[in-house]
Design a protein around this motif. Structure first.
Motif, PDB file in Angstrom:
ATOM      1  N   MET A 262     -76.707 -12.975 -47.941  1.00 10.88           N
ATOM      2  CA  MET A 262     -75.357 -13.371 -48.338  1.00 10.88           C
ATOM      3  C   MET A 262     -74.437 -13.454 -47.128  1.00 10.88           C
ATOM      4  SD  MET A 262     -74.848 -11.070 -51.804  1.00 10.88           S
ATOM      5  CE  MET A 262     -73.064 -11.290 -51.771  1.00 10.88           C
ATOM      6  N   GLU A 263     -74.484 -12.435 -46.269  1.00  9.95           N
ATOM      7  CA  GLU A 263     -73.615 -12.415 -45.093  1.00  9.95           C
ATOM      8  C   GLU A 263     -73.918 -13.583 -44.164  1.00  9.95           C
ATOM      9  OE1 GLU A 263     -74.361  -8.543 -43.539  1.00  9.95           O
ATOM     10  OE2 GLU A 263     -72.994  -7.539 -44.953  1.00  9.95           O
TER      11      GLU A 263
ATOM     12  N   GLU B 261     -78.013 -34.556 -55.264  1.00  9.32           N
ATOM     13  CA  GLU B 261     -77.587 -33.330 -54.590  1.00  9.32           C
ATOM     14  C   GLU B 261     -78.764 -32.456 -54.155  1.00  9.32           C
ATOM     15  OE1 GLU B 261     -73.180 -32.188 -55.980  1.00  9.32           O
ATOM     16  OE2 GLU B 261     -74.708 -31.696 -57.458  1.00  9.32           O
ATOM     17  N   ARG B 262     -79.978 -32.845 -54.541  1.00  4.83           N
ATOM     18  CA  ARG B 262     -81.140 -32.067 -54.108  1.00  4.83           C
ATOM     19  C   ARG B 262     -81.308 -32.058 -52.590  1.00  4.83           C
ATOM     20  NH1 ARG B 262     -82.954 -36.903 -56.038  1.00  4.83           N
ATOM     21  NH2 ARG B 262     -84.514 -38.068 -54.817  1.00  4.83           N
ATOM     22  N   VAL B 263     -80.566 -32.934 -51.874  1.00  2.00           N
ATOM     23  CA  VAL B 263     -80.642 -32.923 -50.405  1.00  2.00           C
ATOM     24  C   VAL B 263     -80.223 -31.568 -49.835  1.00  2.00           C
ATOM     25  CG1 VAL B 263     -80.265 -35.417 -50.199  1.00  2.00           C
ATOM     26  CG2 VAL B 263     -78.290 -33.864 -50.137  1.00  2.00           C
ATOM     27  N   MET B 264     -79.516 -30.765 -50.642  1.00  2.00           N
ATOM     28  CA  MET B 264     -79.058 -29.463 -50.126  1.00  2.00           C
ATOM     29  C   MET B 264     -80.208 -28.505 -49.860  1.00  2.00           C
ATOM     30  SD  MET B 264     -79.616 -27.193 -52.902  1.00  2.00           S
ATOM     31  CE  MET B 264     -78.660 -25.784 -52.424  1.00  2.00           C
ATOM     32  N   LYS B 265     -81.326 -28.681 -50.537  1.00  2.00           N
ATOM     33  CA  LYS B 265     -82.410 -27.699 -50.432  1.00  2.00           C
ATOM     34  C   LYS B 265     -82.967 -27.622 -49.013  1.00  2.00           C
ATOM     35  CE  LYS B 265     -84.909 -29.282 -53.938  1.00  2.00           C
ATOM     36  NZ  LYS B 265     -85.952 -29.330 -54.989  1.00  2.00           N
ATOM     37  N   ALA B 266     -83.276 -28.772 -48.449  1.00  2.00           N
ATOM     38  CA  ALA B 266     -83.835 -28.783 -47.092  1.00  2.00           C
ATOM     39  C   ALA B 266     -82.825 -28.275 -46.075  1.00  2.00           C
ATOM     40  CB  ALA B 266     -84.307 -30.185 -46.731  1.00  2.00           C
ATOM     41  N   ARG B 267     -81.534 -28.596 -46.295  1.00  9.25           N
ATOM     42  CA  ARG B 267     -80.501 -28.167 -45.341  1.00  9.25           C
ATOM     43  C   ARG B 267     -80.345 -26.647 -45.345  1.00  9.25           C
ATOM     44  NH1 ARG B 267     -78.468 -26.831 -41.552  1.00  9.25           N
ATOM     45  NH2 ARG B 267     -76.362 -27.210 -40.773  1.00  9.25           N
ATOM     46  N   VAL B 268     -80.316 -26.035 -46.523  1.00 15.56           N
ATOM     47  CA  VAL B 268     -80.160 -24.584 -46.597  1.00 15.56           C
ATOM     48  C   VAL B 268     -81.393 -23.889 -46.017  1.00 15.56           C
ATOM     49  CG1 VAL B 268     -79.848 -22.611 -48.143  1.00 15.56           C
ATOM     50  CG2 VAL B 268     -78.588 -24.730 -48.558  1.00 15.56           C
ATOM     51  N   LYS B 269     -82.575 -24.433 -46.310  1.00 15.09           N
ATOM     52  CA  LYS B 269     -83.792 -23.856 -45.736  1.00 15.09           C
ATOM     53  C   LYS B 269     -83.751 -23.924 -44.211  1.00 15.09           C
ATOM     54  CE  LYS B 269     -88.792 -24.227 -45.455  1.00 15.09           C
ATOM     55  NZ  LYS B 269     -90.022 -24.965 -45.839  1.00 15.09           N
ATOM     56  N   SER B 270     -83.347 -25.073 -43.674  1.00 16.62           N
ATOM     57  CA  SER B 270     -83.273 -25.239 -42.223  1.00 16.62           C
ATOM     58  C   SER B 270     -82.305 -24.235 -41.605  1.00 16.62           C
ATOM     59  CB  SER B 270     -82.847 -26.671 -41.888  1.00 16.62           C
ATOM     60  OG  SER B 270     -82.619 -26.818 -40.511  1.00 16.62           O
ATOM     61  N   TYR B 271     -81.150 -24.050 -42.252  1.00 17.95           N
ATOM     62  CA  TYR B 271     -80.149 -23.124 -41.711  1.00 17.95           C
ATOM     63  C   TYR B 271     -80.688 -21.698 -41.663  1.00 17.95           C
ATOM     64  CZ  TYR B 271     -75.907 -20.455 -41.021  1.00 17.95           C
ATOM     65  OH  TYR B 271     -74.978 -19.583 -40.510  1.00 17.95           O
ATOM     66  N   LEU B 272     -81.270 -21.242 -42.769  1.00 15.81           N
ATOM     67  CA  LEU B 272     -81.775 -19.870 -42.810  1.00 15.81           C
ATOM     68  C   LEU B 272     -82.954 -19.684 -41.860  1.00 15.81           C
ATOM     69  CD1 LEU B 272     -81.586 -19.022 -46.620  1.00 15.81           C
ATOM     70  CD2 LEU B 272     -80.089 -18.208 -44.800  1.00 15.81           C
ATOM     71  N   THR B 273     -83.813 -20.687 -41.771  1.00 10.49           N
ATOM     72  CA  THR B 273     -84.954 -20.602 -40.853  1.00 10.49           C
ATOM     73  C   THR B 273     -84.468 -20.438 -39.417  1.00 10.49           C
ATOM     74  OG1 THR B 273     -86.317 -21.963 -42.320  1.00 10.49           O
ATOM     75  CG2 THR B 273     -87.018 -21.788 -40.019  1.00 10.49           C
ATOM     76  N   ASP B 274     -83.469 -21.224 -39.037  1.00  9.36           N
ATOM     77  CA  ASP B 274     -82.914 -21.111 -37.683  1.00  9.36           C
ATOM     78  C   ASP B 274     -82.226 -19.759 -37.476  1.00  9.36           C
ATOM     79  OD1 ASP B 274     -83.824 -23.615 -37.060  1.00  9.36           O
ATOM     80  OD2 ASP B 274     -81.898 -24.616 -37.359  1.00  9.36           O
ATOM     81  N   ALA B 275     -81.508 -19.303 -38.504  1.00 14.62           N
ATOM     82  CA  ALA B 275     -80.765 -18.041 -38.382  1.00 14.62           C
ATOM     83  C   ALA B 275     -81.688 -16.853 -38.168  1.00 14.62           C
ATOM     84  CB  ALA B 275     -79.904 -17.822 -39.624  1.00 14.62           C
ATOM     85  N   TYR B 276     -82.890 -16.896 -38.777  1.00 13.87           N
ATOM     86  CA  TYR B 276     -83.798 -15.754 -38.709  1.00 13.87           C
ATOM     87  C   TYR B 276     -85.035 -16.021 -37.860  1.00 13.87           C
ATOM     88  CZ  TYR B 276     -80.940 -14.113 -42.617  1.00 13.87           C
ATOM     89  OH  TYR B 276     -79.895 -13.720 -43.409  1.00 13.87           O
TER      90      TYR B 276
ATOM     91  N   SER C 292     -71.157 -16.629 -43.520  1.00 16.59           N
ATOM     92  CA  SER C 292     -70.618 -16.919 -42.190  1.00 16.59           C
ATOM     93  C   SER C 292     -70.658 -18.422 -41.911  1.00 16.59           C
ATOM     94  CB  SER C 292     -71.424 -16.176 -41.118  1.00 16.59           C
ATOM     95  OG  SER C 292     -72.727 -16.724 -40.992  1.00 16.59           O
ATOM     96  N   TRP C 293     -71.406 -19.147 -42.726  1.00 16.27           N
ATOM     97  CA  TRP C 293     -71.536 -20.608 -42.624  1.00 16.27           C
ATOM     98  C   TRP C 293     -70.708 -21.310 -43.697  1.00 16.27           C
ATOM     99  CZ3 TRP C 293     -76.198 -23.368 -45.171  1.00 16.27           C
ATOM    100  CH2 TRP C 293     -76.155 -24.742 -44.918  1.00 16.27           C
ATOM    101  N   ILE C 294     -70.874 -20.887 -44.947  1.00 17.51           N
ATOM    102  CA  ILE C 294     -70.211 -21.501 -46.102  1.00 17.51           C
ATOM    103  C   ILE C 294     -69.378 -20.429 -46.796  1.00 17.51           C
ATOM    104  CG2 ILE C 294     -70.505 -22.790 -48.242  1.00 17.51           C
ATOM    105  CD1 ILE C 294     -71.672 -24.320 -45.920  1.00 17.51           C
TER     106      ILE C 294
ATOM    107  N   LYS D 209     -65.071 -17.620 -38.951  1.00 19.74           N
ATOM    108  CA  LYS D 209     -65.896 -17.035 -37.898  1.00 19.74           C
ATOM    109  C   LYS D 209     -65.255 -15.800 -37.270  1.00 19.74           C
ATOM    110  CE  LYS D 209     -68.105 -21.421 -36.751  1.00 19.74           C
ATOM    111  NZ  LYS D 209     -68.386 -22.424 -35.696  1.00 19.74           N
ATOM    112  N   LEU D 210     -64.123 -15.393 -37.822  1.00 17.19           N
ATOM    113  CA  LEU D 210     -63.342 -14.343 -37.181  1.00 17.19           C
ATOM    114  C   LEU D 210     -64.094 -13.019 -37.083  1.00 17.19           C
ATOM    115  CD1 LEU D 210     -60.626 -13.639 -35.924  1.00 17.19           C
ATOM    116  CD2 LEU D 210     -59.764 -13.085 -38.203  1.00 17.19           C
TER     117      LEU D 210
END
Length: 373
Positions: free
Chosen positions: A10-11, A335-350, A15-17, A211-212
């Protein structure tokens, strides 16, 4: 053994959305489950359905990240002999948490509507309907000269000092800092009971509200002092405009028929509904994922030749046709395009994490509509 829990994810997401970007009355955030629930697998879905929940059970997902909330409409009952009741029973029985990013993801930079605009190849993209202006803060921190670069890089990497296409923007002025460590202090420089003068630099930069906290944590971690002297000022400057939909230009003018074929291919559609003459010329394009008909007038007033959205009804189509605004009803499921984007973000974050966390997108959900020609 240390494990990810729902709260950690969640955190990262928030921090992104930011949940604050959601439209009034929207339901976002943790809808079901505990923030302390351990998670080793995350499933990302457009909707939370019986099929998606079964997939989550089969893949041992502890968390579903969805775009549409399963609790958007208040429930008058929770009977387990209905599809919805069975779904909630499975979620609770297997302790699967559900986290939702809906209109806050729609308006976000790099979110739903930016993804759709990118898929359609739009240039000079602007927000269609502004809904939020981000607050900005001035951060001023006092740093000993030898630690200037490490603090500077830490706050810049965390998101401070980003102006347009520039990052790590700061103003730095040197001076003298003074402090007198009292009993119980553990000074990095100087000694208890002695007045200390240190060459320092005042480092100032601008930070967006979302981002504060991340920037402050990075600053405190990088700063060598036991007690860090810093100031925060709320600014009257306007931050980035966030909002629903996007409007931009194609690289060149095409016919509506040619554009519709492009939409079908790039959004991987079986079919769509189109309003307008096949040979009508289009270049300026508005797009809004989901049910966007209520923003048709904004698209028309901003000079759009065509509006790509979903869930358009007969009377709305007639209104657009009378104004020569072409429409492409590509359906809500784009709107299913969101799935790949969220996966990419979390993969990069971790990516650098040494702890186990797997992430997948739901494969079993389907557009409820099919086309018969």
């Amino acid at each position: 053994m240390w494990m990810f829990i729902v709260r950690h994810i969640m955190e990262t997401l928030e921090s992104w959305i930011s949940p604050d970007w959601a439209m009034p009355q929207d339901r976002v955030g943790l809808m079901i489950g505990s923030p302390e629930r351990p998670v080793q697998h995350v499933l990302i879905a457009l909707d939370v359905t019986e099929e998606v929940v079964k997939e989550a059970v089969d893949t041992k997902a502890g968390l579903i990240i969805a775009h549409h909330s399963p609790l958007f409409h208040p429930a008058s009952h929770l009977r387990t002999d209905t599809p919805e009741g069975r779904m909630f029973k499975e979620l609770l029985g297997h302790d699967i948490a559900v986290y939702v990013m809906h209109t806050n993801f729609d308006v976000a930079p790099g979110g739903m509507n930016d993804l759709l605009a990118e898929r359609l190849g739009l240039r000079q993209v602007k927000v269609l309907k502004e809904t939020w202006r981000e607050k900005l803060y001035k951060l001023s921190v006092f740093v000993p000269l030898e630690a200037r670069d490490q603090v500077f890089m830490a706050i810049g990497d965390a998101g401070a000092g980003h102006l347009g296409n520039y990052s790590h923007c700061t103003f730095q002025a040197e001076g003298t800092g003074t402090f007198w460590p009292r009993e119980g202090a553990m000074p990095t420089i100087g000694a208890v009971g002695e007045l200390t003068r240190v060459p320092e630099v005042r480092l100032e930069t601008i930070v967006p509200e979302r981002k504060l906290q991340k920037v402050i944590r990075a600053m405190l971690a990088a700063h060598p002092y036991e007690e860090v002297a810093y100031d925060l000022y709320a600014l009257a400057n306007e931050g980035e405009a966030l909002g629903l939909g996007r409007i931009g230009e194609l690289a060149s003018e095409v016919t509506l028929s040619e554009f519709a074929e492009m939409v079908k291919e790039r959004l991987d559609l079986q079919g769509m509904r189109v309003v307008g003459a096949a040979d009508q010329k289009v270049r300026r394009v508005a797009v809004l994922g989901g049910s966007g008909a209520q923003f048709m007038e904004e698209a028309w007033s901003m000079g759009a030749d065509v509006f790509v959205t979903g869930d358009i009804d007969y009377h709305e189509a007639m209104w657009a046709a009378s104004r020569s605004l072409a429409l492409i009803d590509a359906g809500h499921h784009i709107e299913r395009v969101m799935k790949a984007r969220v996966k990419s973000y979390l993969t990069d974050a971790y990516r650098s994490s040494s702890y186990p966390l797997s992430i997948s997108v739901a494969e079993r959900e389907r557009d409820p509509f099919r086309f018969m020609l």
